[in-house]
Design an enzyme around this catalytic site. Sequence first.
Site, PDB file in Angstrom:
ATOM      1  CB  CYS A  44      -0.916  -0.099   1.228  1.00 44.95           C
ATOM      2  SG  CYS A  44      -1.924   1.598   1.292  1.00 44.95           S
ATOM      3  CB  CYS A  49      -3.188   2.433  -1.754  1.00 43.09           C
ATOM      4  SG  CYS A  49      -3.720   0.739  -1.258  1.00 43.09           S
ATOM      5  CE  LYS A  52      -4.648   4.177  -6.306  1.00 44.04           C
ATOM      6  NZ  LYS A  52      -5.284   2.949  -6.075  1.00 44.04           N
ATOM      7  CE1 TYR A 179     -10.582  -1.893  -6.383  1.00 48.78           C
ATOM      8  CE2 TYR A 179     -10.721  -4.150  -7.050  1.00 48.78           C
ATOM      9  CZ  TYR A 179     -11.138  -2.960  -6.160  1.00 48.78           C
ATOM     10  OH  TYR A 179     -12.140  -3.338  -5.411  1.00 48.78           O
ATOM     11  CD  GLU A 183      -6.883   2.223  -8.938  1.00 48.05           C
ATOM     12  OE1 GLU A 183      -7.985   2.434  -8.122  1.00 48.05           O
ATOM     13  OE2 GLU A 183      -5.805   1.756  -8.676  1.00 48.05           O
ATOM     14  N   GLY A 263      -3.763  -9.299 -12.352  1.00 51.38           N
ATOM     15  CA  GLY A 263      -4.096  -9.695 -11.096  1.00 51.38           C
ATOM     16  C   GLY A 263      -2.788  -9.953 -10.106  1.00 51.38           C
ATOM     17  CG  HIS A 437     -29.098  21.996  -3.200  1.00 57.64           C
ATOM     18  ND1 HIS A 437     -29.077  21.310  -4.064  1.00 57.64           N
ATOM     19  CD2 HIS A 437     -29.150  23.596  -3.723  1.00 57.64           C
ATOM     20  CE1 HIS A 437     -29.235  22.076  -5.388  1.00 57.64           C
ATOM     21  NE2 HIS A 437     -29.533  23.554  -4.958  1.00 57.64           N
ATOM     22  CD  GLU A 442     -28.561  18.298  -3.888  1.00 59.04           C
ATOM     23  OE1 GLU A 442     -29.615  18.740  -3.234  1.00 59.04           O
ATOM     24  OE2 GLU A 442     -27.995  18.869  -4.617  1.00 59.04           O
TER      25      GLU A 442
END
Length: 451
Positions: A44, A49, A52, A179, A183, A263, A437, A442
Site C-alpha cells: 500500500c 495505494c 498510485k 483495478y 487506474e 492480477g 445542496h 444529495e
Amino acid sequence: MATDTDFDLITIGAGSGGVAGSRRAASYGARVAIFENSRVGGTCVIRGCVPKKLLMYGAQFRDAFEDSRGFGWAADAAPGFDWPALLARKNAEIDRLNGLYKTMLGTAGVTLIEQRARLVDGQTVEAGGRRYTAKTILIATGGRPTMLPIPGIKLAMSSDDLLEMPELPKRLLVIGGGYIAVEFASICRGFGAKVEIVIRGQHILNGFDDDIRIALEAELTRRGITIHNGFVPASLETCASGLRLTARDGRTVEADKALCATGRHPNSSGLGLEAVGVQTDEQGAIRVDDWSRTSLPGVYAVGDVTNRVNLTPVAISEGRALAETLYNNTPTQVNYANIPTAVFTNPAIGTVGLTEQQARAQGFEVDIYRTGFRPMKHTLSGREERVLIKLLVDRATERVLGCHMLGNDGPEIVQGLAIALNCGATKRDFDRTIGLHPSAAEEFVTLREKL
Ligand code: NDP
C-alpha cells in the site's frame, strides 16, 4: 507473559496488516518482533495505494487546466509537465512514510528486524542465519503482481515497475481490465500518453456493477483510451516501433511500453510453509479460519497472503482483530459486510454493498434506482462527463443493498454510505434524510423513480 521464547509474537511482513497487528499487540504489552526484507510499509505505502493516488492527483491537473477556461481563467494550454520531477516528489513522500512507519514501530516498542524470515517450526523462524522463537507467529507477507505466462512477457512492466519508470511512454498498452489496469491507464492518459487496454472479456472491472462498468468504459473512451475486448494475449515481442502484443485471434496492438496488470498472487513461497504444515490453496493463499488461524496451531495469517478481500483496510482490521483476540482478551472477528471500495480512475468509482447481479444471484427481488447527470462544474467547464448513481433496494424489507457511483466524488461519498448500510438503512431512511445542496451526494437521498 511467558519469557521462555525470544518474543511473544513474531510477525513476518511489515505491510499494512503486519504493522497494524504488531503495534496493537505491543500496545497490550506483548513482546513483538517484525521481520521485513523489503521496505517497511508494504504494498500500500511503497508500491500501491499511496503512490498510485499521488500520481492520480498529478494526472488530474490536466482537467483542472482545461476546465479553468470555462471559469474565466486565461489558460490557453496546459503548462508543460515534468514526469521525473513528479516521480522524485512521489518518492520523497514514500521515503517520508517509510521513515514514519519505522518510527511508529519503534515508538510502539516493536523490534524491527530487516531480514527475510522463514518458518522452522510453529514457534521458530530463521533469518540472516539466526533463529528467533515466539509463542505466536503471524504471517503477513502480502502479494505481488502476476505476470501472464505468455512468450515475451518479460518485456512488459508490472505496476511496481510503472511506479518507477524513468520516462513516460508516448503510447502505453495495458493488459488486463481490473483495478490496477484501469487506474494506471487513467493516470498515464492524464499525463498525455496514448493508452490502449486489452481485456479478454467483454467489459472492464469484472465483479463491479454492470451499469458502472459500462459507464466507466464510456468515460474512458471519451477521454481517448481505446479498449479492445475479447482480446486474449498470446505473445509480446519487440517490433520496429516498440512492442507488439498479439492476440490468439491474430489481432495486434503496438505501443512503446506495456503494463501487465492481470492480477496479484499471495507471497507465500520461500516461507517454509509446506515443511512446517501450514496449508495453502491452489493459488498459494494461506488457508485461515474466521480467526485468521492457519492449519498449524499458533501460526496466524492476515492480509493479501490469505487472499480473502485484498484491500489495505481489511488487512489492517484482520491484524488488529487478531491482536485484540490474543492480547486483549477480546475475541474479535472482522466484519466483512459492506466493505466500501473505490477505483481511482478519472472519473472514479465508489461502491459499497451488492451489485445488481450479486443481489439477483442471492435471490433478492431488487428495486433499482438510477440517475445519470452532468456534474454542475461541467455546465461551465463544458466538459462532456456524466455521473452515474445507482441504488439497489430489497423489495421485501426496503433495506438498501448496494450503492454505486461513477464520478470523482464517489469514493468520498461512499464511505459514509457504508456506515448507513452497516446500520441496516432502508430506502425510507435515505428518503427522510435531507440532501446537502448543491452536491452530487444529495442524489443518493432524492431518488424517487424506480427503474
Ligand atoms: P484484478 O483481479 O482486479 O484484475 C485482473 C485483470 O486481469 C482482470 O481484468 C482479468 O480479466 C485479467 N486477467 C487475469 N488473468 C488473465 C489472463 N490469463 N489473460 C488475460 N487477462 C487476465 O487484479 P489487479 O491486479 O487489478 O488488482 C489486484 C487486487 O488489488 C484487486 O483485486 C484489489 O483487491 C486490489 N487493488 C485495489 C485497489 C483499490 O482499492 N483502488 C487498487 C488496486 C488494486 P477477467 O476480468 O476476465 O478475469
